[in-house]
Write an enzyme that holds these catalytic residues in place. Structure first.
Site, PDB file in Angstrom:
ATOM      1  N   GLY A  46       0.841  -1.189   0.000  1.00  0.00           N
ATOM      2  CA  GLY A  46       0.000   0.000   0.000  1.00  0.00           C
ATOM      3  C   GLY A  46       0.877   1.239   0.000  1.00  0.00           C
ATOM      4  O   GLY A  46       2.008   1.200   0.492  1.00  0.00           O
ATOM      5  N   GLN A  51       3.489   9.860   1.065  1.00  0.00           N
ATOM      6  CA  GLN A  51       4.777   9.163   1.112  1.00  0.00           C
ATOM      7  C   GLN A  51       5.665   9.462  -0.086  1.00  0.00           C
ATOM      8  O   GLN A  51       6.851   9.150  -0.062  1.00  0.00           O
ATOM      9  CB  GLN A  51       4.551   7.653   1.218  1.00  0.00           C
ATOM     10  CG  GLN A  51       3.901   7.249   2.537  1.00  0.00           C
ATOM     11  CD  GLN A  51       3.719   5.752   2.589  1.00  0.00           C
ATOM     12  OE1 GLN A  51       2.745   5.233   2.063  1.00  0.00           O
ATOM     13  NE2 GLN A  51       4.657   5.052   3.196  1.00  0.00           N
ATOM     14  N   CYS A 104       6.019  -0.110   7.152  1.00  0.00           N
ATOM     15  CA  CYS A 104       5.685   1.094   6.385  1.00  0.00           C
ATOM     16  C   CYS A 104       6.906   1.498   5.574  1.00  0.00           C
ATOM     17  O   CYS A 104       8.023   1.515   6.098  1.00  0.00           O
ATOM     18  CB  CYS A 104       5.295   2.222   7.341  1.00  0.00           C
ATOM     19  SG  CYS A 104       4.860   3.755   6.498  1.00  0.00           S
ATOM     20  N   LEU A 105       6.710   1.806   4.290  1.00  0.00           N
ATOM     21  CA  LEU A 105       7.841   2.174   3.433  1.00  0.00           C
ATOM     22  C   LEU A 105       8.554   3.428   3.928  1.00  0.00           C
ATOM     23  O   LEU A 105       9.721   3.639   3.620  1.00  0.00           O
ATOM     24  CB  LEU A 105       7.363   2.377   1.982  1.00  0.00           C
ATOM     25  CG  LEU A 105       6.842   1.121   1.266  1.00  0.00           C
ATOM     26  CD1 LEU A 105       6.319   1.482  -0.111  1.00  0.00           C
ATOM     27  CD2 LEU A 105       7.924   0.048   1.174  1.00  0.00           C
ATOM     28  N   HIS A 146      -4.295   1.830   7.616  1.00  0.00           N
ATOM     29  CA  HIS A 146      -2.931   2.362   7.665  1.00  0.00           C
ATOM     30  C   HIS A 146      -2.771   3.491   6.634  1.00  0.00           C
ATOM     31  O   HIS A 146      -2.239   4.558   6.941  1.00  0.00           O
ATOM     32  CB  HIS A 146      -1.941   1.214   7.398  1.00  0.00           C
ATOM     33  CG  HIS A 146      -0.494   1.609   7.373  1.00  0.00           C
ATOM     34  ND1 HIS A 146       0.422   1.154   8.303  1.00  0.00           N
ATOM     35  CD2 HIS A 146       0.209   2.409   6.518  1.00  0.00           C
ATOM     36  CE1 HIS A 146       1.615   1.667   8.008  1.00  0.00           C
ATOM     37  NE2 HIS A 146       1.512   2.428   6.922  1.00  0.00           N
ATOM     38  N   GLU A 147      -3.266   3.255   5.414  1.00  0.00           N
ATOM     39  CA  GLU A 147      -3.103   4.256   4.342  1.00  0.00           C
ATOM     40  C   GLU A 147      -4.011   5.471   4.550  1.00  0.00           C
ATOM     41  O   GLU A 147      -3.603   6.602   4.253  1.00  0.00           O
ATOM     42  CB  GLU A 147      -3.357   3.625   2.968  1.00  0.00           C
ATOM     43  CG  GLU A 147      -2.488   2.410   2.614  1.00  0.00           C
ATOM     44  CD  GLU A 147      -0.998   2.623   2.808  1.00  0.00           C
ATOM     45  OE1 GLU A 147      -0.527   3.763   2.725  1.00  0.00           O
ATOM     46  OE2 GLU A 147      -0.301   1.621   3.056  1.00  0.00           O
ATOM     47  N   HIS A 150      -2.360   7.696   6.803  1.00  0.00           N
ATOM     48  CA  HIS A 150      -1.316   8.479   6.111  1.00  0.00           C
ATOM     49  C   HIS A 150      -1.893   9.756   5.514  1.00  0.00           C
ATOM     50  O   HIS A 150      -1.326  10.839   5.693  1.00  0.00           O
ATOM     51  CB  HIS A 150      -0.702   7.668   4.961  1.00  0.00           C
ATOM     52  CG  HIS A 150       0.507   6.876   5.338  1.00  0.00           C
ATOM     53  ND1 HIS A 150       1.604   7.405   5.979  1.00  0.00           N
ATOM     54  CD2 HIS A 150       0.810   5.566   5.143  1.00  0.00           C
ATOM     55  CE1 HIS A 150       2.518   6.462   6.166  1.00  0.00           C
ATOM     56  NE2 HIS A 150       2.053   5.339   5.676  1.00  0.00           N
TER      57      HIS A 150
HETATM   58 NI    NI Z   1       2.832   3.428   5.620  1.00  0.00          NI
END
Ligand code: NI
Length: 185
Positions: A46, A51, A104-105, A146-147, A150
Protein backbone atom coordinates in the site's frame (compact mmCIF):
# COMPACT_ATOMS: atom_id res chain seq x y z
CA UNK A 1 5.71 6.16 -15.89
CA UNK A 2 8.34 6.84 -13.31
CA UNK A 3 9.40 5.68 -9.89
CA UNK A 4 8.95 8.40 -7.30
CA UNK A 5 11.08 8.98 -4.23
CA UNK A 6 9.54 7.56 -1.04
CA UNK A 7 10.10 9.95 1.86
CA UNK A 8 11.03 8.68 5.31
CA UNK A 9 9.89 9.94 8.69
CA UNK A 10 10.48 12.60 10.11
CA UNK A 11 9.63 14.29 6.77
CA UNK A 12 6.96 16.89 7.58
CA UNK A 13 4.73 15.83 4.65
CA UNK A 14 4.06 12.53 6.48
CA UNK A 15 2.36 14.41 9.31
CA UNK A 16 0.42 16.85 7.13
CA UNK A 17 -3.21 15.99 6.25
CA UNK A 18 -3.70 15.67 2.50
CA UNK A 19 -6.37 17.55 0.54
CA UNK A 20 -9.50 16.33 -1.24
CA UNK A 21 -9.03 15.59 -4.94
CA UNK A 22 -11.41 17.55 -7.17
CA UNK A 23 -9.65 17.26 -10.56
CA UNK A 24 -9.87 13.79 -12.11
CA UNK A 25 -7.71 14.39 -15.17
CA UNK A 26 -4.89 12.70 -17.08
CA UNK A 27 -2.27 14.12 -14.75
CA UNK A 28 -4.02 12.50 -11.77
CA UNK A 29 -4.12 9.15 -13.61
CA UNK A 30 -0.43 9.46 -14.54
CA UNK A 31 0.31 10.13 -10.87
CA UNK A 32 -1.67 7.03 -9.84
CA UNK A 33 0.36 4.93 -12.32
CA UNK A 34 3.57 6.33 -10.87
CA UNK A 35 2.37 5.46 -7.37
CA UNK A 36 1.73 1.84 -8.43
CA UNK A 37 5.12 1.64 -10.08
CA UNK A 38 6.80 3.10 -6.99
CA UNK A 39 4.89 0.73 -4.69
CA UNK A 40 5.83 -2.36 -6.72
CA UNK A 41 9.48 -1.28 -6.97
CA UNK A 42 9.59 -0.85 -3.18
CA UNK A 43 7.73 -4.15 -2.59
CA UNK A 44 5.01 -2.37 -0.65
CA UNK A 45 1.38 -3.50 -0.50
CA UNK A 46 0.00 0.00 0.00
CA UNK A 47 1.13 3.56 -0.65
CA UNK A 48 -0.31 6.97 0.22
CA UNK A 49 0.45 10.12 -1.77
CA UNK A 50 2.04 11.79 1.28
CA UNK A 51 4.78 9.16 1.11
CA UNK A 52 5.89 10.46 -2.27
CA UNK A 53 5.63 14.07 -1.12
CA UNK A 54 2.21 14.83 -2.64
CA UNK A 55 -0.71 16.14 -0.61
CA UNK A 56 -3.66 14.68 -2.51
CA UNK A 57 -5.94 12.10 -0.91
CA UNK A 58 -4.77 9.23 -3.11
CA UNK A 59 -4.01 5.65 -2.03
CA UNK A 60 -2.86 2.63 -4.03
CA UNK A 61 -3.10 -0.94 -2.76
CA UNK A 62 -2.25 -4.36 -4.15
CA UNK A 63 -1.82 -7.27 -1.76
CA UNK A 64 -0.15 -10.26 -3.41
CA UNK A 65 -1.44 -13.69 -2.47
CA UNK A 66 1.60 -15.40 -1.03
CA UNK A 67 0.97 -19.00 -1.97
CA UNK A 68 3.83 -20.32 0.12
CA UNK A 69 2.17 -19.03 3.31
CA UNK A 70 -1.22 -20.42 2.45
CA UNK A 71 -2.59 -23.76 3.63
CA UNK A 72 -5.06 -23.98 0.79
CA UNK A 73 -6.70 -21.98 -1.98
CA UNK A 74 -9.49 -21.28 0.53
CA UNK A 75 -7.30 -18.67 2.21
CA UNK A 76 -7.20 -16.59 -0.97
CA UNK A 77 -9.51 -13.60 -0.59
CA UNK A 78 -11.35 -11.68 -3.29
CA UNK A 79 -9.08 -8.68 -2.77
CA UNK A 80 -5.77 -10.53 -3.27
CA UNK A 81 -3.76 -9.73 -6.41
CA UNK A 82 -6.02 -6.82 -7.37
CA UNK A 83 -5.09 -3.21 -7.96
CA UNK A 84 -7.11 -0.72 -5.92
CA UNK A 85 -7.00 3.03 -6.25
CA UNK A 86 -8.80 4.87 -3.48
CA UNK A 87 -9.30 8.59 -3.95
CA UNK A 88 -10.91 10.65 -1.17
CA UNK A 89 -11.69 7.49 0.85
CA UNK A 90 -13.99 7.68 3.87
CA UNK A 91 -14.54 4.99 6.51
CA UNK A 92 -18.33 4.81 6.85
CA UNK A 93 -18.47 1.93 9.32
CA UNK A 94 -16.06 -0.26 11.26
CA UNK A 95 -16.31 -3.25 13.54
CA UNK A 96 -14.25 -5.71 15.58
CA UNK A 97 -10.59 -5.59 16.56
CA UNK A 98 -7.51 -7.03 14.88
CA UNK A 99 -3.82 -6.81 15.71
CA UNK A 100 -1.39 -7.07 12.82
CA UNK A 101 2.36 -6.66 12.58
CA UNK A 102 2.66 -3.65 10.29
CA UNK A 103 5.49 -2.17 8.33
CA UNK A 104 5.69 1.09 6.38
CA UNK A 105 7.84 2.17 3.43
CA UNK A 106 8.48 5.46 5.25
CA UNK A 107 9.87 3.52 8.26
CA UNK A 108 12.41 1.05 6.82
CA UNK A 109 13.07 -1.99 9.01
CA UNK A 110 10.37 -1.08 11.52
CA UNK A 111 7.70 -3.75 12.12
CA UNK A 112 5.33 -3.77 15.06
CA UNK A 113 1.82 -4.74 16.08
CA UNK A 114 -0.93 -2.17 15.74
CA UNK A 115 -4.55 -2.60 16.91
CA UNK A 116 -7.17 -1.65 14.35
CA UNK A 117 -10.74 -2.47 13.32
CA UNK A 118 -11.13 -5.97 11.87
CA UNK A 119 -13.63 -4.82 9.23
CA UNK A 120 -14.17 -1.49 7.53
CA UNK A 121 -16.72 -0.24 5.02
CA UNK A 122 -15.20 2.38 2.72
CA UNK A 123 -16.62 4.86 0.25
CA UNK A 124 -14.19 6.32 -2.27
CA UNK A 125 -13.72 7.43 -5.85
CA UNK A 126 -11.58 5.83 -8.53
CA UNK A 127 -9.13 7.72 -10.77
CA UNK A 128 -12.02 8.72 -13.07
CA UNK A 129 -14.06 10.19 -10.21
CA UNK A 130 -16.49 7.26 -10.13
CA UNK A 131 -17.91 6.42 -6.68
CA UNK A 132 -17.46 2.91 -5.30
CA UNK A 133 -17.75 1.09 -1.99
CA UNK A 134 -15.83 -1.81 -0.48
CA UNK A 135 -16.19 -3.98 2.58
CA UNK A 136 -12.66 -4.88 3.67
CA UNK A 137 -11.54 -7.53 6.15
CA UNK A 138 -8.25 -8.96 7.42
CA UNK A 139 -5.05 -7.57 5.88
CA UNK A 140 -7.02 -5.49 3.36
CA UNK A 141 -8.83 -3.73 6.25
CA UNK A 142 -5.53 -3.21 8.09
CA UNK A 143 -3.84 -1.82 4.98
CA UNK A 144 -6.72 0.55 4.21
CA UNK A 145 -6.73 1.95 7.75
CA UNK A 146 -2.93 2.36 7.67
CA UNK A 147 -3.10 4.26 4.34
CA UNK A 148 -6.11 6.39 5.32
CA UNK A 149 -4.15 7.37 8.43
CA UNK A 150 -1.32 8.48 6.11
CA UNK A 151 -3.53 10.87 4.15
CA UNK A 152 -4.82 12.20 7.49
CA UNK A 153 -1.19 12.88 8.44
CA UNK A 154 -1.10 10.09 11.04
CA UNK A 155 1.95 7.80 10.99
CA UNK A 156 1.59 4.25 12.32
CA UNK A 157 3.59 4.60 15.53
CA UNK A 158 0.92 7.05 16.72
CA UNK A 159 -1.33 3.99 16.98
CA UNK A 160 1.15 2.10 19.20
CA UNK A 161 1.62 2.22 22.97
CA UNK A 162 3.76 5.10 24.21
CA UNK A 163 6.69 2.79 24.90
CA UNK A 164 6.65 1.18 21.45
CA UNK A 165 6.17 4.55 19.76
CA UNK A 166 9.18 5.96 21.59
CA UNK A 167 11.27 2.99 20.43
CA UNK A 168 10.25 3.60 16.79
CA UNK A 169 10.94 7.35 17.04
CA UNK A 170 14.39 6.75 18.48
CA UNK A 171 15.25 4.12 15.89
CA UNK A 172 14.23 6.45 13.03
CA UNK A 173 15.98 9.51 14.49
CA UNK A 174 19.17 7.46 14.94
CA UNK A 175 18.84 6.19 11.36
CA UNK A 176 18.45 9.76 10.06
CA UNK A 177 21.52 10.83 12.01
CA UNK A 178 23.57 7.92 10.62
CA UNK A 179 22.58 8.91 7.08
CA UNK A 180 23.83 12.45 7.71
CA UNK A 181 27.07 11.16 9.25
CA UNK A 182 27.69 8.85 6.32
CA UNK A 183 27.21 11.71 3.88
CA UNK A 184 29.79 13.75 5.78
CA UNK A 185 32.42 11.06 5.46
NI1 NI B 1 2.83 3.43 5.62
Amino acid sequence: MSILKVVEWPAKVLETPAETVTKFDDSLRAFVNDMFETMFASKGIGLAANQVGDLRRVITIEIPYAKEDAESEATKMWWHDKRFTFINPIIVKKSGRISWQEGCLSFPEVYDFVDRSAEVWIKAQDEFGKDFEVHATDLFAVCLQHEIDHIDGVVFFKRMSRLKAERVRNKMLKRGKLDVDEKNV
